[in-house]
Scaffold this motif. Structure first.
Motif, PDB file in Angstrom:
ATOM      1  N   LYS A  93       0.845  -1.182   0.000  1.00  0.00           N
ATOM      2  CA  LYS A  93       0.000   0.000   0.000  1.00  0.00           C
ATOM      3  C   LYS A  93       0.883   1.235   0.000  1.00  0.00           C
ATOM      4  O   LYS A  93       1.906   1.286   0.664  1.00  0.00           O
ATOM      5  N   GLY A  94       0.462   2.213  -0.767  1.00  0.00           N
ATOM      6  CA  GLY A  94       1.156   3.495  -0.789  1.00  0.00           C
ATOM      7  C   GLY A  94       0.150   4.616  -0.640  1.00  0.00           C
ATOM      8  O   GLY A  94      -1.031   4.456  -0.953  1.00  0.00           O
ATOM      9  N   HIS A  95       0.601   5.737  -0.154  1.00  0.00           N
ATOM     10  CA  HIS A  95      -0.269   6.903   0.010  1.00  0.00           C
ATOM     11  C   HIS A  95       0.587   8.155  -0.134  1.00  0.00           C
ATOM     12  O   HIS A  95       1.618   8.287   0.514  1.00  0.00           O
ATOM     13  N   ILE A  96       0.153   9.062  -0.979  1.00  0.00           N
ATOM     14  CA  ILE A  96       0.863  10.331  -1.152  1.00  0.00           C
ATOM     15  C   ILE A  96       0.046  11.406  -0.446  1.00  0.00           C
ATOM     16  O   ILE A  96      -1.060  11.726  -0.872  1.00  0.00           O
ATOM     17  N   SER A  97       0.599  11.940   0.630  1.00  0.00           N
ATOM     18  CA  SER A  97      -0.102  12.994   1.361  1.00  0.00           C
ATOM     19  C   SER A  97       0.026  14.304   0.590  1.00  0.00           C
ATOM     20  O   SER A  97       0.882  14.458  -0.280  1.00  0.00           O
ATOM     21  N   GLU A  98      -0.834  15.244   0.913  1.00  0.00           N
ATOM     22  CA  GLU A  98      -0.761  16.569   0.270  1.00  0.00           C
ATOM     23  C   GLU A  98       0.619  17.184   0.494  1.00  0.00           C
ATOM     24  O   GLU A  98       1.181  17.795  -0.400  1.00  0.00           O
ATOM     25  N   LYS A  99       1.146  17.013   1.702  1.00  0.00           N
ATOM     26  CA  LYS A  99       2.461  17.565   2.050  1.00  0.00           C
ATOM     27  C   LYS A  99       3.557  16.976   1.153  1.00  0.00           C
ATOM     28  O   LYS A  99       4.468  17.686   0.729  1.00  0.00           O
ATOM     29  N   ASN A 100       3.458  15.690   0.868  1.00  0.00           N
ATOM     30  CA  ASN A 100       4.495  15.008   0.087  1.00  0.00           C
ATOM     31  C   ASN A 100       4.209  14.968  -1.405  1.00  0.00           C
ATOM     32  O   ASN A 100       5.020  14.453  -2.175  1.00  0.00           O
ATOM     33  N   ARG A 101       3.056  15.493  -1.845  1.00  0.00           N
ATOM     34  CA  ARG A 101       2.668  15.414  -3.256  1.00  0.00           C
ATOM     35  C   ARG A 101       3.749  15.976  -4.190  1.00  0.00           C
ATOM     36  O   ARG A 101       4.159  15.292  -5.136  1.00  0.00           O
ATOM     37  N   PRO A 102       4.252  17.208  -3.972  1.00  0.00           N
ATOM     38  CA  PRO A 102       5.257  17.732  -4.907  1.00  0.00           C
ATOM     39  C   PRO A 102       6.514  16.852  -4.994  1.00  0.00           C
ATOM     40  O   PRO A 102       6.999  16.565  -6.087  1.00  0.00           O
ATOM     41  N   ALA A 103       7.007  16.399  -3.835  1.00  0.00           N
ATOM     42  CA  ALA A 103       8.208  15.558  -3.825  1.00  0.00           C
ATOM     43  C   ALA A 103       7.944  14.217  -4.505  1.00  0.00           C
ATOM     44  O   ALA A 103       8.786  13.717  -5.266  1.00  0.00           O
ATOM     45  N   ALA A 104       6.771  13.634  -4.262  1.00  0.00           N
ATOM     46  CA  ALA A 104       6.448  12.338  -4.857  1.00  0.00           C
ATOM     47  C   ALA A 104       6.313  12.455  -6.374  1.00  0.00           C
ATOM     48  O   ALA A 104       6.847  11.630  -7.123  1.00  0.00           O
ATOM     49  N   LEU A 105       5.606  13.490  -6.834  1.00  0.00           N
ATOM     50  CA  LEU A 105       5.439  13.672  -8.279  1.00  0.00           C
ATOM     51  C   LEU A 105       6.781  13.951  -8.951  1.00  0.00           C
ATOM     52  O   LEU A 105       7.063  13.425 -10.033  1.00  0.00           O
ATOM     53  N   ASP A 106       7.611  14.754  -8.298  1.00  0.00           N
ATOM     54  CA  ASP A 106       8.950  15.048  -8.831  1.00  0.00           C
ATOM     55  C   ASP A 106       9.771  13.761  -8.906  1.00  0.00           C
ATOM     56  O   ASP A 106      10.429  13.500  -9.914  1.00  0.00           O
ATOM     57  N   TRP A 107       9.723  12.939  -7.859  1.00  0.00           N
ATOM     58  CA  TRP A 107      10.479  11.694  -7.854  1.00  0.00           C
ATOM     59  C   TRP A 107      10.013  10.794  -8.996  1.00  0.00           C
ATOM     60  O   TRP A 107      10.838  10.191  -9.692  1.00  0.00           O
ATOM     61  N   LEU A 158      -1.152   3.559  -7.662  1.00  0.00           N
ATOM     62  CA  LEU A 158       0.004   3.690  -6.767  1.00  0.00           C
ATOM     63  C   LEU A 158       0.284   2.378  -6.058  1.00  0.00           C
ATOM     64  O   LEU A 158       1.448   1.944  -5.987  1.00  0.00           O
ATOM     65  N   ASN A 159      -0.747   1.710  -5.558  1.00  0.00           N
ATOM     66  CA  ASN A 159      -0.536   0.436  -4.868  1.00  0.00           C
ATOM     67  C   ASN A 159       0.085  -0.602  -5.800  1.00  0.00           C
ATOM     68  O   ASN A 159       1.003  -1.323  -5.404  1.00  0.00           O
ATOM     69  N   ALA A 160      -0.393  -0.668  -7.033  1.00  0.00           N
ATOM     70  CA  ALA A 160       0.169  -1.620  -8.005  1.00  0.00           C
ATOM     71  C   ALA A 160       1.620  -1.270  -8.322  1.00  0.00           C
ATOM     72  O   ALA A 160       2.473  -2.156  -8.424  1.00  0.00           O
ATOM     73  N   PHE A 161       1.912   0.032  -8.455  1.00  0.00           N
ATOM     74  CA  PHE A 161       3.272   0.481  -8.729  1.00  0.00           C
ATOM     75  C   PHE A 161       4.196   0.126  -7.572  1.00  0.00           C
ATOM     76  O   PHE A 161       5.300  -0.387  -7.781  1.00  0.00           O
ATOM     77  N   VAL A 162       3.765   0.387  -6.340  1.00  0.00           N
ATOM     78  CA  VAL A 162       4.569   0.074  -5.158  1.00  0.00           C
ATOM     79  C   VAL A 162       4.864  -1.420  -5.122  1.00  0.00           C
ATOM     80  O   VAL A 162       6.012  -1.838  -4.925  1.00  0.00           O
ATOM     81  N   PHE A 177       6.160   8.238  -0.285  1.00  0.00           N
ATOM     82  CA  PHE A 177       5.097   7.425  -0.847  1.00  0.00           C
ATOM     83  C   PHE A 177       4.266   6.733   0.229  1.00  0.00           C
ATOM     84  O   PHE A 177       3.370   5.960  -0.082  1.00  0.00           O
ATOM     85  N   GLY A 178       4.547   6.987   1.498  1.00  0.00           N
ATOM     86  CA  GLY A 178       3.765   6.401   2.583  1.00  0.00           C
ATOM     87  C   GLY A 178       3.627   4.898   2.444  1.00  0.00           C
ATOM     88  O   GLY A 178       2.537   4.356   2.593  1.00  0.00           O
ATOM     89  N   ILE A 179       4.719   4.225   2.160  1.00  0.00           N
ATOM     90  CA  ILE A 179       4.673   2.798   1.849  1.00  0.00           C
ATOM     91  C   ILE A 179       4.441   1.966   3.103  1.00  0.00           C
ATOM     92  O   ILE A 179       5.056   2.182   4.139  1.00  0.00           O
ATOM     93  N   TYR A 180       3.510   1.035   2.967  1.00  0.00           N
ATOM     94  CA  TYR A 180       3.234   0.074   4.021  1.00  0.00           C
ATOM     95  C   TYR A 180       3.148  -1.296   3.367  1.00  0.00           C
ATOM     96  O   TYR A 180       2.421  -1.476   2.395  1.00  0.00           O
TER      97      TYR A 180
END
Length: 191
Positions: A93-107, A158-162, A177-180
């Motif tokens: 499972k992955g989750h992109i928080s609003e706070k991490n959205r720019p960094a996640a999209l950039d990555w 995102l979950n499939a990608f993770v 990516f809030g990976i669990y």
């Protein structure tokens, strides 16, 4: 045919008495229905809370208690005497928080996975339609419009990608990516 009096037709002596009685009966009926509605609404809210609690219990047992019990017994699968099969498999499972959205999209962009990003301008653009989205934004801006643009990755995508990346041994920044990664027990009843 004989003419009936008003009292014989309505059971009341006057129009005023009949109107008042009818209005009171209608209001009593409406009040009763409103009370029924409140009772049903309360029951629904209680059932939703009960369902939420059951779902939490299910998640606790299937994602923690059973996988841990099977792991401590060095088992990944068992078949019960009635033929029911109990197995444990990993889930991602992955989750992109609003706070991490720019960094996640950039990555994602920097690491060749920009196709996962969707651009939204009150239209939805697919995974590999970045160029088309940018053209649409530019076209709208040339017309004097200021479109609001929202970018994101669909939760299931995102979950499939993770899962794909981790099972192929690729590193992902877990904090953005809030990976669990956990295990989930599954029961299959014999038919």
């Amino acid at each position: 045919m004989s003419d009936l009096t008003f009292e014989e037709l309505t059971g009341t002596a006057s129009v005023e008495e009949w109107t008042e009685q009818s209005s009171n009966e209608e209001l009593a009926s409406i009040s009763g229905l409103a009370q029924q509605l409140l009772v049903v609404q309360k029951d629904i809210e209680e059932k939703k809370l009960e369902l939420k609690e059951l779902e939490n219990q299910f998640r606790q047992i299937s994602e923690s208690s059973l996988p841990e019990a099977l792991q401590s017994a060095n088992l990944s699968e068992i078949v019960l005497s009635d033929g029911t099969k109990l197995s444990v498999s990993p889930f991602y499972k992955g989750h992109i928080s609003e706070k991490n959205r720019p960094a996640a999209l950039d990555w994602l962009m920097q690491n060749g996975h920009g196709g996962l990003i969707k651009n939204e301008i009150s239209l939805k653009f697919g995974r590999d339609e970045d160029e088309r989205a940018q053209d649409t934004i530019a076209s709208l801006q040339q017309r004097g419009l200021s479109p609001s643009v929202k970018q994101g990755v669909h939760a299931q995508t995102l979950n499939a990608f993770v899962k794909e990346q981790l099972t192929n041994g690729k590193d992902l920044p877990s904090e953005i990516f809030g990976i669990y990664v956990g295990s989930r027990a599954k029961i299959e009843r014999k038919r």
